[in-house]
Write an enzyme that holds these catalytic residues in place. Structure first.
Site, PDB file in Angstrom:
ATOM      1  N   ASP A 107      -1.973   4.925  -2.222  1.00  0.00           N
ATOM      2  CA  ASP A 107      -1.118   5.951  -1.611  1.00  0.00           C
ATOM      3  C   ASP A 107      -1.600   6.278  -0.205  1.00  0.00           C
ATOM      4  OD1 ASP A 107      -0.080   9.355  -2.489  1.00  0.00           O
ATOM      5  OD2 ASP A 107       0.997   7.711  -1.492  1.00  0.00           O
TER       6      ASP A 107
ATOM      7  N   LYS B 130       0.717   2.641   4.519  1.00  0.00           N
ATOM      8  CA  LYS B 130       1.507   1.654   3.754  1.00  0.00           C
ATOM      9  C   LYS B 130       1.212   0.216   4.173  1.00  0.00           C
ATOM     10  CE  LYS B 130       2.591   5.417   2.114  1.00  0.00           C
ATOM     11  NZ  LYS B 130       1.697   5.898   1.045  1.00  0.00           N
TER      12      LYS B 130
ATOM     13  N   ASP C 267       2.420   3.868  -4.695  1.00  0.00           N
ATOM     14  CA  ASP C 267       3.435   4.860  -4.334  1.00  0.00           C
ATOM     15  C   ASP C 267       4.227   4.349  -3.118  1.00  0.00           C
ATOM     16  OD1 ASP C 267       3.512   8.272  -3.104  1.00  0.00           O
ATOM     17  OD2 ASP C 267       4.895   7.232  -4.440  1.00  0.00           O
ATOM     18  N   ASN C 268       5.429   4.842  -2.944  1.00  0.00           N
ATOM     19  CA  ASN C 268       6.222   4.656  -1.720  1.00  0.00           C
ATOM     20  C   ASN C 268       6.656   3.228  -1.431  1.00  0.00           C
ATOM     21  OD1 ASN C 268       3.721   6.770  -0.678  1.00  0.00           O
ATOM     22  ND2 ASN C 268       5.813   7.495  -0.914  1.00  0.00           N
TER      23      ASN C 268
ATOM     24  N   GLU D 293       9.296  12.279  -3.091  1.00  0.00           N
ATOM     25  CA  GLU D 293       8.864  13.612  -3.527  1.00  0.00           C
ATOM     26  C   GLU D 293       9.706  14.737  -2.906  1.00  0.00           C
ATOM     27  OE1 GLU D 293       6.774  11.235  -2.382  1.00  0.00           O
ATOM     28  OE2 GLU D 293       5.562  11.949  -0.728  1.00  0.00           O
TER      29      GLU D 293
HETATM   30  C1  LIG Z   1      -7.247   1.773   8.313  1.00  0.00           C
HETATM   31  C2  LIG Z   1      -7.435   2.861   7.310  1.00  0.00           C
HETATM   32  C3  LIG Z   1      -6.976   2.425   5.942  1.00  0.00           C
HETATM   33  N1  LIG Z   1      -7.886   2.916   4.986  1.00  0.00           N
HETATM   34  C4  LIG Z   1      -7.917   4.215   4.587  1.00  0.00           C
HETATM   35  N2  LIG Z   1      -9.016   4.616   3.929  1.00  0.00           N
HETATM   36  C5  LIG Z   1      -9.101   5.892   3.488  1.00  0.00           C
HETATM   37  N3  LIG Z   1      -8.127   6.820   3.666  1.00  0.00           N
HETATM   38  C6  LIG Z   1      -7.030   6.435   4.311  1.00  0.00           C
HETATM   39  C7  LIG Z   1      -6.857   5.128   4.797  1.00  0.00           C
HETATM   40  N4  LIG Z   1      -5.640   5.042   5.364  1.00  0.00           N
HETATM   41  C8  LIG Z   1      -5.064   6.269   5.254  1.00  0.00           C
HETATM   42  N5  LIG Z   1      -5.906   7.098   4.636  1.00  0.00           N
HETATM   43  C9  LIG Z   1      -5.653   8.481   4.265  1.00  0.00           C
HETATM   44  O1  LIG Z   1      -4.661   8.451   3.248  1.00  0.00           O
HETATM   45  C10 LIG Z   1      -3.646   9.419   3.504  1.00  0.00           C
HETATM   46  C11 LIG Z   1      -2.454   8.681   4.033  1.00  0.00           C
HETATM   47  C12 LIG Z   1      -1.302   8.695   3.369  1.00  0.00           C
HETATM   48  C13 LIG Z   1      -0.137   7.952   3.927  1.00  0.00           C
HETATM   49  N6  LIG Z   1       1.054   8.341   3.186  1.00  0.00           N
HETATM   50  C14 LIG Z   1       2.237   8.305   3.785  1.00  0.00           C
HETATM   51  O2  LIG Z   1       2.375   7.904   4.939  1.00  0.00           O
HETATM   52  C15 LIG Z   1       3.406   8.803   3.022  1.00  0.00           C
HETATM   53  C16 LIG Z   1       4.560   9.117   3.731  1.00  0.00           C
HETATM   54  C17 LIG Z   1       5.686   9.606   3.067  1.00  0.00           C
HETATM   55  C18 LIG Z   1       6.900   9.908   3.832  1.00  0.00           C
HETATM   56  C19 LIG Z   1       8.151   9.527   3.360  1.00  0.00           C
HETATM   57  C20 LIG Z   1       9.303   9.821   4.081  1.00  0.00           C
HETATM   58  C21 LIG Z   1       9.206  10.505   5.287  1.00  0.00           C
HETATM   59  F1  LIG Z   1      10.306  10.815   5.984  1.00  0.00           F
HETATM   60  C22 LIG Z   1       7.952  10.900   5.751  1.00  0.00           C
HETATM   61  C23 LIG Z   1       6.807  10.599   5.044  1.00  0.00           C
HETATM   62  C24 LIG Z   1       5.661   9.818   1.673  1.00  0.00           C
HETATM   63  C25 LIG Z   1       4.491   9.514   0.961  1.00  0.00           C
HETATM   64  O3  LIG Z   1       4.414   9.696  -0.378  1.00  0.00           O
HETATM   65  C26 LIG Z   1       3.369   9.001   1.620  1.00  0.00           C
HETATM   66  O4  LIG Z   1       2.271   8.678   0.864  1.00  0.00           O
HETATM   67  C27 LIG Z   1      -4.279  10.321   4.532  1.00  0.00           C
HETATM   68  C28 LIG Z   1      -3.291  11.103   5.348  1.00  0.00           C
HETATM   69  C29 LIG Z   1      -5.097   9.352   5.359  1.00  0.00           C
HETATM   70  O5  LIG Z   1      -6.117  10.001   6.088  1.00  0.00           O
HETATM   71 MG   LIG Z   2       2.754   8.673  -1.220  1.00  0.00          MG
END
Ligand SMILES: CCCNc1ncnc2c1ncn2[C@@H]1O[C@H](/C=C/CNC(=O)c2cc(-c3ccc(F)cc3)cc(O)c2O)[C@H](C)[C@H]1O
Ligand SMILES: [Mg+2]
Length: 214
Positions: A141, A144, A169-170, A199
């Site tokens: 999650d 993406k 997810d997603n 969600e």
């Molecule tokens: C290079 C690092 C990779 N490694 C990493 N290692 C550790 N942590 C990491 C890594 N990469 C990211 N993260 C962390 O995970 C989280 C990131 C989560 C991202 N989730 C989405 O973008 C999303 C968007 C929508 C959405 C749907 C429709 C819309 F209109 C708007 C938004 C819906 C949803 O259910 C969604 O989960 C957090 C914010 C971020 O710091």
């Molecule tokens: Mg999600």
């Protein structure tokens, strides 16, 4: 100074949830996101699918990629058997800080290990740092475009075993096309799509459940 949305979400938990009651923490976050401010938690509709997969797998070792505020972390951990553990990776320190407080309010610190840092760095260290042999369940999650590279990294690090479940997810919104193509076409996975909604909205989204075949 202006508070952030995760800070306001945490305050809603501390105000409306019963300390030590994980399901009331989940409810408080869902109410906050429905009534006050949308936030990207897996949410209650997809959350029920997550619950059924967790209950079916009954995992001892879980990995979550992307903690954010800890909503799915608490939701999963609340269903784990006594000695089971979830390791959740979050590279944003501000989110990790909020998540730890949400997890503490739920009283689930003993079952959850929040690891601060990028998945690319920590996945290769899982065995030596946390004594993990293989994961029974992985919940994806985070960003993406990182689902596919991190899945391949988990394979290469020998952290998946015959029967490990990946739940993503997603896969529709925002979408993870390269990941979907991979798990649906690779002979090493048996994949299944659970149609749902983004969600707190009526937009289509869903979870992809993939079994690693070894
Ligand atoms: C290079 C690092 C990779 N490694 C990493 N290692 C550790 N942590 C990491 C890594 N990469 C990211 N993260 C962390 O995970 C989280 C990131 C989560 C991202 N989730 C989405 O973008 C999303 C968007 C929508 C959405 C749907 C429709 C819309 F209109 C708007 C938004 C819906 C949803 O259910 C969604 O989960 C957090 C914010 C971020 O710091
Ligand atoms: Mg999600």
């Amino acid at each position: 100074t202006q508070s952030t949305r995760p800070q306001r979400l945490l305050h809603a938990v501390q105000k409306n949830a019963t300390k030590g009651d994980p399901r009331s923490v989940v409810k408080a976050i869902d109410n906050f996101c429905r009534q006050k401010e949308w936030a990207m938690n897996v949410g209650d509709e997809k959350g029920c699918i997550l619950d059924s997969v967790v209950s079916e797998v009954n995992p001892v070792t879980v990995l979550e990629l992307g903690t954010y505020c800890g909503y799915s972390t608490v939701r999963i951990a609340s269903l784990l058997p006594p000695r089971a553990k979830i390791i959740t990776l979050e590279f944003n320190p501000d989110y990790a800080k909020i998540a730890r407080q949400v997890i503490a309010w739920a009283g689930l610190e003993d079952k959850i290990q929040v690891v601060e840092g990028p998945s690319g760095e920590w996945i290769p260290k899982m065995k030596e740092q946390f004594g993990v042999k293989t994961f029974d369940l992985v919940f994806l999650d985070h960003w993406k475009d990182r689902y596919l590279p991190d899945t391949k990294l988990l394979e290469d690090c020998g952290l998946l075993r015959k029967g490990t479940i990946l739940l993503a997810d997603n896969v529709i919104c925002p979408g993870t096309p390269d990941y979907l193509e991979y798990v649906r076409n690779s002979p090493r996975y048996k994949s299944q799509y659970f149609k749902s909604h983004l969600e707190y909205t009526k937009a289509e989204d869903g979870l992809e459940k993939s079994v690693f075949l070894g």
